[in-house]
Design an enzyme around this catalytic site. Sequence first.
Site, PDB file in Angstrom:
ATOM      1  N   LYS A  35     -10.147  -3.420   2.737  1.00 53.44           N
ATOM      2  CA  LYS A  35      -8.730  -3.089   2.576  1.00 53.44           C
ATOM      3  C   LYS A  35      -8.234  -2.111   3.645  1.00 53.44           C
ATOM      4  O   LYS A  35      -7.256  -2.377   4.347  1.00 53.44           O
ATOM      5  CB  LYS A  35      -8.576  -2.467   1.184  1.00 53.44           C
ATOM      6  N   THR A  36      -8.933  -1.000   3.774  1.00 60.79           N
ATOM      7  CA  THR A  36      -8.515   0.011   4.737  1.00 60.79           C
ATOM      8  C   THR A  36      -8.607  -0.539   6.150  1.00 60.79           C
ATOM      9  O   THR A  36      -7.763  -0.262   7.000  1.00 60.79           O
ATOM     10  CB  THR A  36      -9.406   1.252   4.616  1.00 60.79           C
ATOM     11  N   ASP A 220      -0.405   1.534   1.189  1.00 59.36           N
ATOM     12  CA  ASP A 220      -1.774   1.422   0.690  1.00 59.36           C
ATOM     13  C   ASP A 220      -1.757   1.583  -0.833  1.00 59.36           C
ATOM     14  O   ASP A 220      -0.839   2.189  -1.375  1.00 59.36           O
ATOM     15  CB  ASP A 220      -2.599   2.548   1.333  1.00 59.36           C
ATOM     16  N   GLU A 221      -2.754   1.056  -1.520  1.00 66.01           N
ATOM     17  CA  GLU A 221      -2.881   1.221  -2.973  1.00 66.01           C
ATOM     18  C   GLU A 221      -1.572   0.887  -3.688  1.00 66.01           C
ATOM     19  O   GLU A 221      -1.109   1.612  -4.568  1.00 66.01           O
ATOM     20  CB  GLU A 221      -3.275   2.665  -3.338  1.00 66.01           C
ATOM     21  N   GLN A 251      -7.591  -2.858  -9.813  1.00 67.48           N
ATOM     22  CA  GLN A 251      -7.970  -1.457  -9.671  1.00 67.48           C
ATOM     23  C   GLN A 251      -6.820  -0.510 -10.006  1.00 67.48           C
ATOM     24  O   GLN A 251      -6.799   0.640  -9.573  1.00 67.48           O
ATOM     25  CB  GLN A 251      -8.469  -1.183  -8.252  1.00 67.48           C
ATOM     26  N   ARG A 606     -18.356   0.294  -7.217  1.00 65.20           N
ATOM     27  CA  ARG A 606     -18.702   1.359  -6.273  1.00 65.20           C
ATOM     28  C   ARG A 606     -20.120   1.178  -5.748  1.00 65.20           C
ATOM     29  O   ARG A 606     -20.498   1.736  -4.730  1.00 65.20           O
ATOM     30  CB  ARG A 606     -18.618   2.757  -6.913  1.00 65.20           C
TER      31      ARG A 606
END
Length: 721
Positions: A35-36, A220-221, A251, A606
């Site tokens: 994603k980043t 983002d997010e 998420q 994670r």
Amino acid sequence: MELTHIFGELNKVQREAVASEPGPLLILAGAGSGKTRVLTYRIAWLIEALSISPLSILAVTFTNKAALEMRHRIESILGFNIRGMWIGTFHSLSHRILRAHHQEANLPEAFEILDADDQYRLIRRILKELQLNEEHWQPRQIQWFINNKKEEGIRSIHLKNDNENMDHTLLRIYEHYENLCQRFGLVDFSELLLRTHELFSNNQDVLKNYRTRFSYTLVDEFQDTNKIQYQWLKIITEPRNHIFAVGDDDQSIYGWRGARIENMTNFQYDFPETQIIRLEQNYRSTGNILQAANAVIDHNKGRLGKNLWTEDGDGDPIKVYAAYNDLDEGKFVLDTIHTWIADGHRRDSIAILYRSNAQSRIFEELLFDSGTPYRVYGGLRFFERAEVKDVLAYLRLIHNRNSDPAFERIVNVPPRGIGNRTLETLRDHSRKTNHSLWNSVIDLLSIDDTPMRIRTRLQAFVDLIDSIDKQIASLELHEQTSIVIDRSRLVPHYQKIGGEKALTRIENIEELVNAAKNFNSEPDADGVINPLEDFLANAALEAGESQAEAWQDCVQLMSLHSAKGLEFKLVFLCGVEEGLFPHQRSIQESGGLEEERRLCYVGMTRAMQQLFITWAEIRYLHGRENYSKPSRFLLEIPEKLIHNIRSINMQPDARIDRSAATDAITENDEIQLGSRVVHKSFGAGTVITIEGQGASARVQVNFEDAGNKWLVLSYANLNPE
DNA sequence: GCGGAGACCCTTTTT
DNA sequence: GGGTCTCCGC
């Protein structure tokens, strides 16, 4: 143009996202799917391939940390710095805009940011003024109500006009709060967003200015945006609609704080011709971990739909440990950690994750006793600590005498004889005259019937603040801070009352000088630099994440919420019990259970190599013993992916045995490896081995005089030294 | 006005 | 179990 340094790093779908035509784009990015990476390379691509100036790009994140990291990553791809580019949180960007247009936004030039704590205090003050009972009108709930309304873009005036069923008193409180903030230039966190949005909607010139400047917006997010944030994005992006939103509905774990998962589903309707790209290839976890996480999240309804896959192998099964109590759970985790480290892994490749912060204590004790370095995330952040806020309040009051929150905080810290009685008089006067508390003091000093002793004390306070102000006027920020610390006499004050925590508190106060020294003030739109004002705003907006030791090699302990966005080779998901995870209170809320399940999904994903899930049948919470069942989430993982280290469904017999053992351990829990103990005839020694549990537990003790002895714990009568 | 002793509460967290 | 807040006696 040569762009291999951009495309060479990406897979096919990522490339498609990065190089797509400008226009509304929604990237559904699963956990660990890069994603980043997509976000940062997209920005690099805009700059390099489309020759867009960094100044025309607006990038929005949720945390300062994420903003900083994004900036670094982009710079390292591009190979030059992008200092002028606007990358920041919704709040810091709003703050910047409001500073530049404070007049149009109807704010005083020196408006001040209220953090959650200041806001809470202010609300309590209002309740007192309105003579409302705190039992019935709980300040926390009022605070929640006000923030919620603001985050929906609703002011008291709207409630008044539109809603006849609105509780009259609640409305009055909200109104009063708004008035007070407006009068004294106080801006809370949600106000930053709301006020900016109103500025844009009411002032076409300002809006046009920003719309012209920013031709590309990236978020983002996105799944964490609330209503006002989404509107904020829309108004600044329209009509060009060059918006690039990255998020993962699975998420979304901040619904309780106003985040609207619907923003993701609404995006494609609000921005016609939205292109949706799914990133589903995971580069983080093993196949088993992904399958397990997919199976759990599959129990949620109304998902946008996504299925993570990996090219790598299945890896080990998920290991589940059913502990008989929380101490046993902790010991199991500790043992596993030690084996892992002995195998040559770094400590910071390990994370212990839990639902609530209270669970960290037992792990901390065990890690500490075994001499394993660890680091706990969460809890109070630097700029939120009482002692740090005290120093800042002195600075705030010096910078702006009309700051009532700062005044209230330090007028009698350290104690200088200005108690509640005097303060009540001041508040009373302030209410009648609409003067700030500081000006009320000045007023009172000129009124003849103010008693002499009160007058003396108030005068001393006024003199102190004025004189510090004069002394520091032309100094550097860190020198100002240092002098304020010195002259406020806060250090001796904390020395006097501090007890055990005195030392830490004093260290924090001193650390503030370093923070001031390292602080870089940015010039505002007109090129004016005001380091003190900047520093104070920054202290409110940036909680002061990780201090110095962040990069040391230690075991990482944190709540599931703080783990979002991170990855670890070895992950322990602990306390996976009904009532704790999912949390009792969330089960009753609508949508609460699904959010808990997403939280579980976040936790599981994670893990890169190995995931352990543990639960305990008996847990001590709030000083009480609680009996639990394994979490429903555990039962949602297909059995074939699980390796049970101890059976989940314990036999009744075994249960009795184990709880007996539990008691023995609890009784002796001061006896650990390395504990110093005293024996009646052998004298003092150190415990070097512990074997077995309960009545049969044996220890090996290295006595100073008698040498090594094996002892049965229940007979030996060992006492801590 | 100050400071100590007991009552009370208790998910998650960023800004 | 522990941190915060309130109340009460000095």
